[in-house]
Design a protein around this motif. Sequence first.
Motif, short mmCIF file in Angstrom:
data_model
loop_
_atom_site.label_atom_id
_atom_site.label_comp_id
_atom_site.label_asym_id
_atom_site.label_seq_id
_atom_site.Cartn_x
_atom_site.Cartn_y
_atom_site.Cartn_z
N GLY A 131 -66.30 -4.88 -2.13
CA GLY A 131 -65.07 -4.55 -1.22
C GLY A 131 -63.68 -4.14 -2.07
N GLU A 132 -62.70 -3.76 -1.00
CA GLU A 132 -61.58 -3.57 -1.75
C GLU A 132 -60.95 -4.17 -2.55
OE1 GLU A 132 -58.68 -0.48 -2.05
OE2 GLU A 132 -60.45 -0.31 -0.83
N GLY A 133 -61.14 -5.67 -2.34
CA GLY A 133 -60.56 -6.63 -3.21
C GLY A 133 -61.33 -6.95 -4.26
N ALA A 138 -72.52 -8.29 1.12
CA ALA A 138 -73.74 -8.43 1.58
C ALA A 138 -73.78 -7.30 2.91
CB ALA A 138 -74.08 -10.03 2.02
N SER A 139 -75.16 -7.15 3.36
CA SER A 139 -75.26 -6.15 4.55
C SER A 139 -74.51 -6.74 5.61
CB SER A 139 -76.59 -6.05 4.63
OG SER A 139 -77.32 -7.11 5.19
#
Length: 149
Positions: A131-133, A138-139
């Motif tokens: 993610g961005e962070g 996970a899906s």
Amino acid sequence: MTKRDAAVDDPCPVARSVDLIGDRWSLLIVRDAFDGMRRFTDFQRNLGVARNILADRLRRLVEAGILAIQPSAEGGAYQEYVLTARGEQLFPVVVALRQWGEGELFGHEEAHSELVEKKTGQPLRRMAPVGEGGNLLASGDTEVRKLPQ
């Protein structure tokens, strides 16, 4: 057997990608191109694919801008197939398939090939969506959003 329609109008990126490179031979040609193969006879010998099928898949990959044809570096009448910038962008796809196969399709002690970094000789870190962070996703942490037309 009837030929299926291409997914060129499908709004799903996965469907369009699979339509172009999702068959066994196309992906293995791309894999071999990453491994340095360039000539028709080398692809044919390594893959064991029929010449007509190989010619068709190479033609499709060239038309799609994944491979380009250039004169042989050694001169003469030979031509070579080389990855384009668009084709080079498939490297993470090939790595992800390789890593999934290594983890899911081989026994613990079963021999198989391994992709390593040339500089260090170490295996590549397992690819995973982040993610961005920087957190692993996970899906269930994702969703598909349709873009407006």
